[in-house]
Write an enzyme that holds these catalytic residues in place. Structure first.
Site, PDB file in Angstrom:
ATOM      1  N   ARG C  58     -20.295  15.670   7.174  1.00 38.48           N
ATOM      2  CA  ARG C  58     -21.277  16.760   7.248  1.00 38.48           C
ATOM      3  C   ARG C  58     -21.171  17.538   8.552  1.00 38.48           C
ATOM      4  NH1 ARG C  58     -25.930  15.477   3.899  1.00 38.48           N
ATOM      5  NH2 ARG C  58     -27.238  16.706   5.265  1.00 38.48           N
ATOM      6  N   THR C  59     -21.288  16.826   9.647  1.00 35.60           N
ATOM      7  CA  THR C  59     -21.309  17.513  10.937  1.00 35.60           C
ATOM      8  C   THR C  59     -19.964  18.164  11.211  1.00 35.60           C
ATOM      9  OG1 THR C  59     -22.870  15.860  11.688  1.00 35.60           O
ATOM     10  CG2 THR C  59     -21.865  17.221  13.374  1.00 35.60           C
ATOM     11  N   LYS C  86      -7.893  -0.315  21.675  1.00 38.44           N
ATOM     12  CA  LYS C  86      -6.587  -0.817  22.071  1.00 38.44           C
ATOM     13  C   LYS C  86      -5.631   0.309  22.455  1.00 38.44           C
ATOM     14  CE  LYS C  86      -6.995  -4.813  19.062  1.00 38.44           C
ATOM     15  NZ  LYS C  86      -6.929  -5.061  17.631  1.00 38.44           N
ATOM     16  N   ARG C 108     -17.410  13.795  18.794  1.00 39.88           N
ATOM     17  CA  ARG C 108     -18.362  12.792  18.320  1.00 39.88           C
ATOM     18  C   ARG C 108     -17.767  11.431  18.616  1.00 39.88           C
ATOM     19  NH1 ARG C 108     -21.948  11.933  13.021  1.00 39.88           N
ATOM     20  NH2 ARG C 108     -22.973  13.675  14.026  1.00 39.88           N
ATOM     21  N   HIS C 136     -27.734  14.350  20.190  1.00 38.58           N
ATOM     22  CA  HIS C 136     -27.067  15.156  19.173  1.00 38.58           C
ATOM     23  C   HIS C 136     -27.694  16.547  19.289  1.00 38.58           C
ATOM     24  CE1 HIS C 136     -25.052  16.524  15.747  1.00 38.58           C
ATOM     25  NE2 HIS C 136     -25.466  15.684  14.823  1.00 38.58           N
TER      26      HIS C 136
END
Ligand SMILES: [Zn+2]
Ligand SMILES: [Zn+2]
Lengths: 174, 433, 307
Positions: C58-59, C86, C108, C136
């Site tokens: 969505r974002t 890692k 994000r 956010h």
């Protein structure tokens, strides 16, 4: 010392004259709409539309256009231009659009405005009306209707103020 | 080689000395000390034939400090620090004896690792190194390590530092067993289920930063448990790096009741900084236990002042720059502390929390006593470990210039006013401008 | 007018005039989105990189569309968090992306503070699309924009934020934004998920939802992460819904014209009843549309701040 180019009466006279020129060129006001460029052009467009309406006996659609998102000076300007509302609440496809601005200078704003108009629809023609043409064009753009031609140097600025903003109608060279 | 240090303010709480005077070193041992306030009139030391004259006018002459809590990282993490660089950093910080924690790779949980460390230290070390052995094999909390054999090999105390002995029965057995050697167990007090992956102090700041918090109680529960176990067993308990008001109160109460053989330490960062140092995710302020609130800082100062807290140790925990550069959650905990020990601790003297003598007790006399070594004094005949401290200077802490490989400190850029200008350790004179 | 920083990392870093400018600019872009040609050339030649360490269709889609409608080139760069631990360090990845010529990096990540770290380490503009349980910011801005469309002013409104405040970056950004703009904020949820310390910021805390919803103008629901169940935060989703689920009956405690909001994706029947989600108080789909306009505004304004 600012030099007065146009006073209240001059502007009034120019708008009347332009309205007649526009009517004559387009053989009436059929299919005609006006779009003023934010912000000075918006005031002019509204006044012109009233005049044209009086002559043609019908209401002329008038809108305002913000060109901030179409400008070409992204890399050189210091900060983002304020995004204002674009309000063109009518269909422009197959209409004759008269773009209205207060001062014609390099032609870059008009180039941006034409792009913006094209994104709104496909007008049958675009014409340009300006209150003051101060020269120094950087693009092949020419106004169809000019209130007054004013020779200027690049260091000078032309400032137009309007009653709608609470100031006296006038144009000055600074 | 004969060295004369003149006109410094000699502070040797072990012998009740605090006064301007001269000190002579010969063949790596303190030969004579003469100060105005010496008990018993000693003669002005022989000054003839000194091969080196040091003018300590206006400066403090202190016994070399004894740091009970240092991570030298070798073997296994030489990219963070080595015995050579760690002991050099110690000397730069005025420390001439370091106790090194066993969380190396391999863990110092058997005599061969202990011997390796001591061998390496005698070959490359700039100061005395006293290994601390692991309480349990691999620091896993499951099986006792061979404490007695390691003790014979040179371990002066035992600890699973870095992780607590979570199993109470195991901790009980360890405390009981440690009585065989009469050595302290050094406890890293943290209830892992309560701290549950936290990365800073729990409170408004941790919530607003979106970082998982560690409540003070995660430490205090274990302090209380270990005191209870020390009472139960009669074993010697030393509580590492106290960071909270509640822990101070628990130790104070235990000492007052006299029920358990308990001593306690704190670190300069716990009385110098609060959780605010984490600021906008500054990984150099990430340390375990975490920096706490202002009230904890005040309580720790009070604990130092009234004797509840016996020791100031650094918990020197150097890390590689890359490890601290990135996600706060993934950055390892720890502060490179040796080179700011004196600068930060002297602020306690300036604030009236400790006297000069008190400071030397916390950083030299008491730690030496706790691990049972003959250090932390300027008595004639003692090894000539000492440091000359300029307290009138004003300097900016520059982590980039640390001798330690670990440049990780939240005190970078702080302006401090005390630091060693000369440290004599293992018969060598180290001097700085 | 300009924003003061080249980055949008947190709402805490903005003042009321910054927020006002973004909302005003977003109004201009909402216009654009109503046209047949929804694209403007404003950021032609710029490159936007979506650097997503956490999956979020969505974002990411919203940012991608916003960037495209401003005529920037968009590159999606997805990294799974497990490989990050890692693999290449965060800083190296970001520097690589910058070296490829990214002007705007939208990030994000599941760790709090990552957007801040990148902003400090990069010359490119960094936009926080959600970092751990920190913030956010664009979600809060689009929520404010949505509120502003329906209510005259944000100042003085009573807003209830309901659910997992502790782990919600949306809740935190909204709490800061609403407080900055003069709204009164209430936090509602189980004490395990609503940190008491937040009272110090001047918000009110309720564990009783019926009391907390009384006379509020806005109800913001938060998504409940199923994995909190059984970790001691609350016993079951059934019990959660019984105590903190938004039902029509509960909503009736709020003002008649209260708006119901949700950042999505919703768990119907866990934190919100379908009747409410689809009811006439709900502005949940407006939020999605407005998200695009607000993100366009943010990208446009940040591109104007010279680093
Ligand atoms: Zn520890
Ligand atoms: Zn340690």
């Amino acid at each position: 010392m600012p030099k007065e180019l146009l006073n209240k009466e001059d502007i009034e006279r120019i708008i009347t004259r332009m309205a007649h020129e526009i009517t004559e060129r387009n053989r009436g006001v059929q299919s005609l709409c006006l779009i003023g460029i934010q912000r000075g052009g918006a005031h002019l467009a509204r006044r012109l539309a009233l005049k044209l309406g009086g002559i043609g006996g019908k209401t002329i659609p008038v809108g305002v256009l913000d060109i901030a998102l179409y400008r070409d000076d992204f890399a050189v300007r210091k900060e983002q231009p304020v995004v204002r509302r674009t309000e063109v609440p009518f269909e422009i496809s197959n209409e004759k659009v008269v773009l209205v601005d207060d001062v014609l200078f390099t032609g870059r704003s008009i180039r941006a405005a034409m792009d913006a108009v094209m994104d709104l629809g496909r007008p049958s023609a675009i014409q340009l009306a300006v209150l003051v043409d101060r020269g120094h064009r950087e693009l092949p753009i020419k106004a169809d209707f000019v209130g007054k031609n004013v020779p200027t140097s690049l260091e000078e600025t032309v400032r137009v103020q309007f009653a709608e903003d609470g100031l006296e109608d006038r144009a000055v060279l600074e | 080689m004969k060295i004369a240090i003149r006109n410094g303010r000699i502070i040797d709480p072990a012998r009740g000395i605090d006064g301007i005077g001269d000190l002579v070193i010969e063949d790596g041992k303190i030969k004579a000390v003469k100060s105005q306030k010496s008990k018993g009139r000693s003669q002005r030391p022989e000054i003839t034939g000194a091969t080196r004259e040091i003018d300590a006018r206006g400066k403090l002459v202190l016994p070399g400090l004894v740091d009970l809590h240092v991570h030298l990282r070798e073997p296994g993490y030489e990219y963070k620090e080595t015995i050579r660089t760690g002991t050099a950093a110690a000397v730069r910080g005025g420390v001439t004896s370091v106790c090194c924690m066993p969380n190396t790779n391999p863990v110092n949980d058997n005599a061969s690792v202990t011997e390796f460390i001591l061998k390496k230290a005698s070959a490359e070390g700039a100061c005395w190194v006293y290994p601390i052995g692991a309480i349990t094999k691999g620091q896993k909390g499951e099986e006792l390590a061979e404490m007695s054999i390691m003790h014979e090999a040179g371990c002066v105390a035992f600890s699973d530092d870095g992780r607590p002995v979570m199993d109470s029965l195991m901790m009980r057995r360890a405390l009981e067993y440690s009585k065989v050697m009469n050595v302290p167990l050094i406890s890293h007090c943290e209830d892992l289920s309560l701290s549950s992956g936290g990365v800073m102090n729990e409170g408004l700041l941790s919530v607003t930063l979106g970082l998982k918090g560690i409540p003070p109680q995660a430490e205090e529960i274990m302090v209380a448990r270990d005191i209870a176990l020390a009472e139960l067993t009669g074993g010697r308990l030393h509580i590492a790096h106290i960071s909270t008001e509640g822990s101070v109160a628990l130790v104070r109460a235990a000492k007052k009741r006299g029920i358990a053989d308990v001593t306690a330490e704190t670190c300069p960062h716990y009385f110098s900084a609060t959780e605010e140092a984490v600021g906008d995710y500054r990984t150099n302020a990430k340390v375990n236990p975490p920096l706490r609130r202002k009230r904890d800082v005040e309580a720790i100062k009070e604990g130092l002042h009234d004797g509840t807290i016996d020791v100031i140790a650094t918990d020197h925990a150097p890390h590689h720059r890359d490890e601290k550069l990135g996600e706060f959650d993934f950055a390892p905990s720890g502060i490179s502390g040796l080179e700011t020990l004196i600068g930060l601790s002297m602020r306690l003297v300036d604030e009236g929390v400790l006297s000069h003598e008190g400071l030397v007790e916390k950083t030299a006399v008491n730690p030496a006593r706790i691990i049972g070594v003959d250090r932390g004094t300027l008595a004639p005949g003692a090894a000539a470990d000492l440091t000359v401290v300029d307290t009138e200077t004003e300097y900016t802490v520059g982590a980039a210039k640390f001798v330690s490989r670990g440049k990780n400190t939240p005190f970078d850029g702080w302006v401090l006013s005390a630091r060693p200008v000369i440290t004599i350790s293992l018969g060598r004179i180290h001097e700085w401008e | 007018m300009s924003l003061k920083s080249k980055d949008l990392v947190s709402i805490r870093g903005l003042d009321a005039s910054d927020i006002g400018l973004i909302l005003e600019t977003a109004a201009g872009f909402k216009d654009v989105l109503g046209r047949d040609i929804k694209k403007v050339p404003a950021l032609r030649g710029k490159t936007t990189v979506n650097l997503f360490y956490e999956p979020s269709t969505r974002t990411r889609t919203s940012f991608e569309l916003a960037a495209k409608r401003l005529s920037t080139d968009v590159v999606n760069f997805s990294v799974s968090t497990s490989s990050v631990v890692k693999g290449e360090s965060l800083r190296d990845t970001a520097l690589t992306i910058q070296a490829l010529g990214a002007d705007i990096i939208i990030v994000r990540h599941s760790c709090s503070g990552v957007a801040h770290f990148l902003a400090d380490n990069l010359g490119a503009s960094v936009v926080n699309a959600g970092d751990g349980t920190n913030e956010h910011p664009t979600q809060a801005l689009l929520d404010l924009f949505t509120i502003q469309e329906r209510k005259e002013a944000i100042k003085g409104l009573r807003v209830a934020i309901v659910g997992d405040i502790l782990h919600s970056r949306v809740a935190k950004s909204n709490m800061y934004a609403l407080t900055t703009m003069g709204a009164k904020v209430r936090l509602i949820g189980p004490p395990t998920l609503v940190p008491e310390a937040l009272e110090e910021l001047g918000v009110e805390i309720f564990s009783d939802m019926d009391k907390g919803l009384r006379d509020v103008d806005i109800v913001m629901m938060l998504r409940i992460q199923m994995e909190r169940q059984g970790k001691g935060f609350f016993p079951t989703t059934v019990e959660y819904f019984r105590n903190w689920g938004l039902t029509p009956e509960r909503l009736s405690r709020a003002k008649k014209d209260a708006l119901v909001m949700h950042p999505g994706p919703m768990n119907r029947g866990v934190e919100i009843a379908s009747d409410v989600a689809d009811g006439h108080n709900s502005v949940i789909l407006d939020q999605v549309t407005n998200g695009l306009a607000v993100r366009m505004a943010v990208l446009y304004l940040l591109a104007g701040v010279k680093g």
